[in-house]
Design a protein around this motif. Sequence first.
Motif, PDB file in Angstrom:
ATOM      1  N   PRO A   4     -44.710  -2.628 -28.654  1.00 18.30           N
ATOM      2  CA  PRO A   4     -43.253  -2.745 -28.560  1.00 18.30           C
ATOM      3  C   PRO A   4     -42.564  -2.635 -29.920  1.00 18.30           C
ATOM      4  O   PRO A   4     -41.455  -2.099 -30.027  1.00 18.30           O
ATOM      5  CB  PRO A   4     -43.012  -4.107 -27.917  1.00 18.30           C
ATOM      6  N   ALA A   5     -43.214  -3.109 -30.957  1.00 22.24           N
ATOM      7  CA  ALA A   5     -42.627  -2.980 -32.295  1.00 22.24           C
ATOM      8  C   ALA A   5     -42.526  -1.513 -32.681  1.00 22.24           C
ATOM      9  O   ALA A   5     -41.495  -1.063 -33.188  1.00 22.24           O
ATOM     10  CB  ALA A   5     -43.472  -3.737 -33.319  1.00 22.24           C
ATOM     11  N   ALA A   6     -43.582  -0.769 -32.440  1.00 16.60           N
ATOM     12  CA  ALA A   6     -43.590   0.657 -32.795  1.00 16.60           C
ATOM     13  C   ALA A   6     -42.482   1.406 -32.066  1.00 16.60           C
ATOM     14  O   ALA A   6     -41.849   2.287 -32.655  1.00 16.60           O
ATOM     15  CB  ALA A   6     -44.952   1.263 -32.493  1.00 16.60           C
ATOM     16  N   ARG A   7     -42.231   1.057 -30.809  1.00 16.69           N
ATOM     17  CA  ARG A   7     -41.157   1.735 -30.059  1.00 16.69           C
ATOM     18  C   ARG A   7     -39.805   1.568 -30.744  1.00 16.69           C
ATOM     19  O   ARG A   7     -38.989   2.483 -30.754  1.00 16.69           O
ATOM     20  CB  ARG A   7     -41.096   1.218 -28.625  1.00 16.69           C
ATOM     21  N   ASP A  38     -40.748 -10.934 -39.187  1.00 14.20           N
ATOM     22  CA  ASP A  38     -40.372 -11.037 -40.605  1.00 14.20           C
ATOM     23  C   ASP A  38     -41.134 -10.023 -41.445  1.00 14.20           C
ATOM     24  O   ASP A  38     -40.566  -9.361 -42.314  1.00 14.20           O
ATOM     25  CB  ASP A  38     -40.639 -12.444 -41.137  1.00 14.20           C
ATOM     26  N   VAL A  39     -42.432  -9.909 -41.185  1.00 10.61           N
ATOM     27  CA  VAL A  39     -43.257  -8.969 -41.945  1.00 10.61           C
ATOM     28  C   VAL A  39     -42.780  -7.539 -41.692  1.00 10.61           C
ATOM     29  O   VAL A  39     -42.640  -6.745 -42.630  1.00 10.61           O
ATOM     30  CB  VAL A  39     -44.751  -9.128 -41.600  1.00 10.61           C
ATOM     31  N   LEU A  40     -42.505  -7.217 -40.449  1.00 14.72           N
ATOM     32  CA  LEU A  40     -42.013  -5.872 -40.127  1.00 14.72           C
ATOM     33  C   LEU A  40     -40.700  -5.575 -40.838  1.00 14.72           C
ATOM     34  O   LEU A  40     -40.530  -4.505 -41.437  1.00 14.72           O
ATOM     35  CB  LEU A  40     -41.804  -5.739 -38.618  1.00 14.72           C
ATOM     36  N   LEU A  41     -39.769  -6.514 -40.760  1.00 15.28           N
ATOM     37  CA  LEU A  41     -38.445  -6.289 -41.337  1.00 15.28           C
ATOM     38  C   LEU A  41     -38.448  -6.203 -42.851  1.00 15.28           C
ATOM     39  O   LEU A  41     -37.541  -5.620 -43.446  1.00 15.28           O
ATOM     40  CB  LEU A  41     -37.481  -7.388 -40.864  1.00 15.28           C
ATOM     41  N   GLU A  42     -39.474  -6.763 -43.480  1.00 13.43           N
ATOM     42  CA  GLU A  42     -39.579  -6.707 -44.941  1.00 13.43           C
ATOM     43  C   GLU A  42     -40.298  -5.460 -45.433  1.00 13.43           C
ATOM     44  O   GLU A  42     -40.278  -5.170 -46.630  1.00 13.43           O
ATOM     45  CB  GLU A  42     -40.316  -7.944 -45.453  1.00 13.43           C
ATOM     46  N   HIS A  43     -40.934  -4.727 -44.540  1.00 12.83           N
ATOM     47  CA  HIS A  43     -41.671  -3.527 -44.946  1.00 12.83           C
ATOM     48  C   HIS A  43     -40.709  -2.535 -45.596  1.00 12.83           C
ATOM     49  O   HIS A  43     -39.596  -2.314 -45.102  1.00 12.83           O
ATOM     50  CB  HIS A  43     -42.346  -2.898 -43.728  1.00 12.83           C
ATOM     51  N   THR A  44     -41.127  -1.924 -46.674  1.00 14.08           N
ATOM     52  CA  THR A  44     -40.229  -1.037 -47.424  1.00 14.08           C
ATOM     53  C   THR A  44     -39.734   0.147 -46.608  1.00 14.08           C
ATOM     54  O   THR A  44     -38.633   0.632 -46.847  1.00 14.08           O
ATOM     55  CB  THR A  44     -40.917  -0.521 -48.709  1.00 14.08           C
ATOM     56  N   ASP A  45     -40.521   0.627 -45.652  1.00 17.87           N
ATOM     57  CA  ASP A  45     -40.092   1.758 -44.827  1.00 17.87           C
ATOM     58  C   ASP A  45     -39.186   1.329 -43.674  1.00 17.87           C
ATOM     59  O   ASP A  45     -38.627   2.166 -42.976  1.00 17.87           O
ATOM     60  CB  ASP A  45     -41.301   2.495 -44.245  1.00 17.87           C
ATOM     61  N   VAL A  46     -39.055   0.016 -43.460  1.00 17.01           N
ATOM     62  CA  VAL A  46     -38.298  -0.498 -42.321  1.00 17.01           C
ATOM     63  C   VAL A  46     -37.022  -1.208 -42.751  1.00 17.01           C
ATOM     64  O   VAL A  46     -35.992  -1.096 -42.087  1.00 17.01           O
ATOM     65  CB  VAL A  46     -39.177  -1.469 -41.487  1.00 17.01           C
ATOM     66  N   ALA A  47     -37.067  -1.921 -43.854  1.00 16.98           N
ATOM     67  CA  ALA A  47     -35.946  -2.756 -44.301  1.00 16.98           C
ATOM     68  C   ALA A  47     -34.624  -1.992 -44.286  1.00 16.98           C
ATOM     69  O   ALA A  47     -34.491  -0.947 -44.920  1.00 16.98           O
ATOM     70  CB  ALA A  47     -36.229  -3.303 -45.696  1.00 16.98           C
ATOM     71  N   GLY A  48     -33.680  -2.515 -43.508  1.00 13.27           N
ATOM     72  CA  GLY A  48     -32.346  -1.929 -43.440  1.00 13.27           C
ATOM     73  C   GLY A  48     -32.230  -0.686 -42.580  1.00 13.27           C
ATOM     74  O   GLY A  48     -31.159  -0.116 -42.470  1.00 13.27           O
ATOM     75  N   ARG A  56     -36.652  -8.044 -33.366  1.00 11.42           N
ATOM     76  CA  ARG A  56     -37.077  -9.420 -33.066  1.00 11.42           C
ATOM     77  C   ARG A  56     -37.270  -9.619 -31.563  1.00 11.42           C
ATOM     78  O   ARG A  56     -38.220 -10.263 -31.129  1.00 11.42           O
ATOM     79  CB  ARG A  56     -36.082 -10.430 -33.630  1.00 11.42           C
ATOM     80  N   ASP A  57     -36.365  -9.069 -30.766  1.00 11.76           N
ATOM     81  CA  ASP A  57     -36.504  -9.183 -29.316  1.00 11.76           C
ATOM     82  C   ASP A  57     -37.752  -8.459 -28.820  1.00 11.76           C
ATOM     83  O   ASP A  57     -38.435  -8.937 -27.925  1.00 11.76           O
ATOM     84  CB  ASP A  57     -35.274  -8.619 -28.598  1.00 11.76           C
ATOM     85  N   ALA A  58     -38.041  -7.305 -29.404  1.00 11.82           N
ATOM     86  CA  ALA A  58     -39.192  -6.513 -28.964  1.00 11.82           C
ATOM     87  C   ALA A  58     -40.517  -7.226 -29.194  1.00 11.82           C
ATOM     88  O   ALA A  58     -41.479  -6.987 -28.460  1.00 11.82           O
ATOM     89  CB  ALA A  58     -39.200  -5.163 -29.680  1.00 11.82           C
ATOM     90  N   VAL A  59     -40.577  -8.085 -30.194  1.00 10.88           N
ATOM     91  CA  VAL A  59     -41.858  -8.731 -30.517  1.00 10.88           C
ATOM     92  C   VAL A  59     -41.895 -10.209 -30.125  1.00 10.88           C
ATOM     93  O   VAL A  59     -42.771 -10.940 -30.579  1.00 10.88           O
ATOM     94  CB  VAL A  59     -42.233  -8.546 -32.006  1.00 10.88           C
TER      95      VAL A  59
END
Length: 80
Positions: A4-7, A38-48, A56-59
């Motif tokens: 679900p995160a990947a989607r 939190d880890v996903l949202l902090e990833h450099t390719d994901v942030a912002g 957050r809802d997906a995971v």
Amino acid sequence: MAEPAARVLVPAVGSDTAKRIAREASETARVQGRPYADVLLEHTDVAGKVDEAALRDAVRPELYIGSSHAQVERVLNALK
């Protein structure tokens, strides 16, 4: 929860990268004992680049039932 995160990540980073990030973040969250979102949202390719609430809802594990409904149906049918 990687699927679900990947989607959610696909529109921002593409399919292959989304799958890679989701897997890596899952392991990082496990090792560091941190929330996966939190880890996903902090990833450099994901942030912002993604909607934080949607990710957050997906995971949220309490919302993810995967194939459990189909499995329960098969068991109930087998018991009839």
